[in-house]
Every structure is written in C-alpha cells, then in structure tokens.
Design a protein around this motif. Structure first.
Motif: not given
Length: 504
Positions: A389-391, A421-428
């Motif tokens: 779901k995340f890049p 790392e994902p662009e938004n670690l908290d969303d990940f």
C-alpha cells in the motif's frame, strides 16, 4: 549442439518424473501409515526400538501411545552414544553423516543422516527442478552456470561419521554432469568468514553466464548488492540469461519487493523447505502459492495444533486429520532415526489434493507477552499488505514486546531496517497496526481494551541485522534472523542502530 542435447534430455526426464509423481500425491494418507509401520519394523531391534516396545506397534495409535514427542534434548543421550561409536541405537546402521547445526539452547546439534535418508535429500532437490522444467517446458538453465550460496563443504569425522553443515554435505553429492557448471570454486567454498566468502563469490561469478542462483533471501540480497556495487548494473543486466532463483529456509514474500528491485527484471522464483532433518516440501507450481508436501520421502509426519503444542495431552494428528488454514507444529519420524521429533517449524495447509503447505513460523519464535500469541506468518502477511500500500522497501525486521515502557501502555515494537522509508512513517505504522489487528483477534482485543497501545516502529541503520547475525556467529549459509520473539534479546542488541522513533 551438446548443450541442446543436454537440455532436451533434461526436459524428457522432467516430464516423465512429474507424471510419476501423481501416484504419491493421490495415495499420500495410505502411504504415510505404511511408511511408519515399515520404519518401526526396521528399527525394532535398535536400543530405541527395544526401549519403546516397537515389536508391539501395529498401528499409528500404538506408536503415539508408546513414543512421546521429543526435541533434540530428549534424543541427545542416544545421539551421544552414536557419536561414541555405538551401533544399533536410533537406527539399524551407523549414520552416514551428522548434519551439524547451531542450536540456541543445546549448543551444536548433530542430526543423523542415514544411508537411506541421504538420497531423499538429493532426490527432493532434483524433483523440485524437474517440476519447474516440466511446467515451464524449458530447461535452458542447465547449459549455464549455477550457484548455491552455502556453508563450507569441509567435513570432519566423529568416529568415522562425516560431519558438517547440510549444504556442505550435499555439495559432495552434486552429479558429475553438473560439476563443471557449478560455482563457486572449492577454494572459495572453503572460506569460513562469510563476508570474505561473498566478496570472492562476486569476483568469480560477475563475468559468468549465470542461469540459476540459490540461497536464502537475506544472503542473496547481500550477494546481489555487492555485485551491483562493483558493476553498477542490476542483476538481470549483469546476468541476462538468469532464469531461476531457488530459495528456502524463510518465507520469501517479505523479501520479494527488495529482490525484484535488485534483479531489475523478471526472474522465476522457486521456494523450497529443506532442513538437516529432511527435505519436506517444494513449490511444485512456481506461479502459485504453496509447497507440495513430500509424503513418500522417508518421513512420517504428525501435526499438533499450535494452540495445544507443549501440553501433555496435545492431539497428534496425521495427514488425513488435518484442517485447512490452521497452524500446526510439525513432528517428524524419519528413516535416519528421528522418532516423533519436534523440528520447531509451524506449517499451515492450504490444499489437501494434493497436500500443500505454507511455513507459517517457528514454535519458539512468537510474541505472546500479553497472551496474544502472534506468529511469524501473521507479521509477515501484515508487513506484506502494508508495503504493497505504501511506496516502501524493507530489508529486514523484528518484532519484540515492550512490557515496561518508561511511560504509557505496553506495546509491540517493530524494529525495521528500511531500504526505502515510506513518505509518512506514522501512516505506515497505523496501517501495519490495522493489518495486525485483522490477523490476530487477541491482539485486536488488547488494543481495543486499552491493555496495549498501537505498535511502535523503530527504524534502524543499514546492515543492523547483518551485525546482529555476525555477533551470533550466524552470518551467511542457511542462518536466518527470527522475525519475532517473546523477549527483548535481539531488540536490545539492535538498540544501538536506532535512527528514528515514531510516536503513537
């Protein structure tokens, strides 16, 4: 011309073998009972057989009543007698080999491989390749160079029994017609230091026509990264004829995205399930999930529901009694003299016709500090769904419980070495927690009931897990990092590699 003839012959053999394999798939349940009684009859006069009244065993139920589940510590007194040169102990003959493995609680383990058992190890590997060739209708890889990232083939002797790592033992049985295609050289294979060895393998292989590469994913990644660093090319550009990657030992899925990025192009992947105790299963259809259980390879299987494992009255199920999509501790009785032996692996059946499994974890690798009993399959599937779901790209990860945080509720800490790392670690992190809650209802209840706070991610510096493996003397070969634990031993070591810490 010679290569063309070799490829045609290999394809004929492959198709003939696959046609014959349907017989054991259809008769698996009946064959398993016959196999057990045959093993018992053969070992009736051994020390183990006499002590467990093998002469009175006439059915599976008799065997289960007389032979208790054993781990290595239980069988160790018998193995020590064999090591001292005593005969007729666990099996009628002295083992042909001891496969030496690194135990976490027992020190080194010496797994016996009998003269009868060794051919099944080799035939299973050959069968995996035959199934692939028959399905693909292509055997081009046999004309190129092949490599297996393995332990040293150097063997020692214990009272006349050749002893070493399984991969090193198998290296002595490579057919002559494949030897000239096989890399690395004997000299390089004998190098003990893993990093030095991989550097030499890179030098030996970078200019070759590599068509098949085999090894466990973490060490394949290390090899590929070194190749790319030296040559500035993705693997399929460096090896344009690379057709097949063979993996084993761990679930491939969490590594798939990273492997595909390093490869830079499509290469078929074949997953296998070998161990010192036997070669249990392989992917008979490289395009579909699941490993074909080898029920006619000298191994009788029993299965204990994971939730009952370790309990005195735990059910011991046979192949005809298993259910789909349920986790079982794998128990083995082999033609090398292992009796009702708990290997420590957890499997899940996804098909009964034929019997296909997934390796879903280890009996000793779980997280249940709060009663949740999270297993490897759940964390790997949750990570796979989140990464899709995340890049982001994951090199390796480990889950450990934090029971006594300095503030707030306890939590699961995920220590992750990101390639990207994902662009938004908290969303990940939130997505990963949601995926875990979907897969483990006990964990979901703990979060809902405010017993635990949602998971926390700790990002790690590059090569953190390689440094941990090195510290344990388990860098390279078939060694692998536990994906989760019920304590913080690994987490505490990784503490010094932290580079960021998310807030919940």
């Amino acid at each position: 011309m010679l290569n063309l003839i070799k490829k045609k012959i290999a394809l004929i053999w492959a198709k003939k073998h696959v046609a014959e394999a349907f017989t054991f798939q259809k008769n698996a349940v009946e064959d398993q009972e016959k196999l057990l009684l045959s093993l018992v009859k053969t070992a009736e006069k051994t020390l183990f057989g006499r002590e467990h009244q093998f002469e009175n065993i006439h059915a599976i139920s008799d065997f289960q009543n007389k032979v208790q589940i054993a781990d290595y510590e239980d069988l160790k007194p018998y193995i020590e007698k064999v090591k001292k040169g005593q005969r007729n102990i666990l099996w009628t003959e002295t083992p042909q080999y001891f496969a030496k493995t690194s135990g976490t609680t027992s020190g080194s383990k010496y797994i016996p491989i009998s003269k009868e058992g060794m051919p099944f190890q080799l035939n299973a590997a050959r069968s995996a390749l035959f199934h692939y060739m028959a399905q693909k209708n292509n055997s081009d890889f046999v004309s190129g160079k092949m490599i297996f990232l393995q332990g040293s083939p150097e063997l020692e002797e214990i009272n006349g029994i050749q002893t070493g790592r399984l991969s090193g033992i198998v290296a002595h049985h490579i057919p002559n017609y494949l030897q000239k295609n096989r890399l690395p050289s004997q000299q390089t294979n004998l190098i003990e230091d893993w990093e030095t060895k991989v550097d030499e393998i890179v030098k030996e292989t970078e200019k070759e026509n590599m068509t098949l590469i085999s090894g466990i994913p973490p060490w394949l990644i290390m090899y590929f990264e070194k190749l790319i660093e030296r040559n500035g090319k993705k693997i399929t550009n460096l090896f344009p004829n690379l057709q097949l990657i063979i993996t084993g030992g761990v679930n491939y899925e969490p590594y798939r995205e990273k492997m595909e990025e390093l490869l830079g192009g499509k290469v078929d992947t074949l997953q296998t399930f070998p161990a010192s105790e036997g070669f249990f299963a392989f992917q008979d259809n490289f395009e579909k999930e699941g490993l074909l259980l080898l029920t006619n390879h000298g191994i009788f299987y029993e299965f204990i529901p994971l939730e009952e494992y370790g309990k005195p009255e735990a059910k011991r199920l046979t192949l005809g009694e298993i259910e789909l999509n349920k986790d079982y501790a794998l128990i083995l009785t082999t033609n090398s003299g292992l009796w009702a032996y708990s290997i420590g692996d957890v499997v899940r059946f996804i098909s009964k016709d034929p019997f296909r499994i997934l390796v879903s974890g280890r009996t000793k690798h779980f997280t249940s500090a709060f009663g949740e009993h999270v297993i490897a399959f759940e964390v790997e599937e949750a990570m796979k769904a989140t990464v899709e779901k995340f890049p982001a790209q994951i090199t390796e990860f480990h889950l450990a419980p934090e029971v006594n945080p300095s503030e707030g509720l306890p939590y699961h800490e995920w220590l992750i070495e990101f390639e990207k790392e994902p662009e938004n670690l908290d969303d990940f992190r939130k997505n990963l927690d949601d995926e875990m809650r979907k897969r483990n209802s006990y964990y979901d209840d703990l979060i809902s009931g405010k017993i635990l706070q949602p998971l926390i991610i700790t990002a790690l510096k590059k090569k953190a897990f390689q440094e941990f493996a090195k510290s344990e003397g388990k860098l390279g070969g078939q060694n692998k990092i536990p994906r989760l634990a019920n304590d913080r031993k690994i987490a505490d070591f990784l503490e010094k590699f932290k580079i960021s810490f998310s807030t919940s």
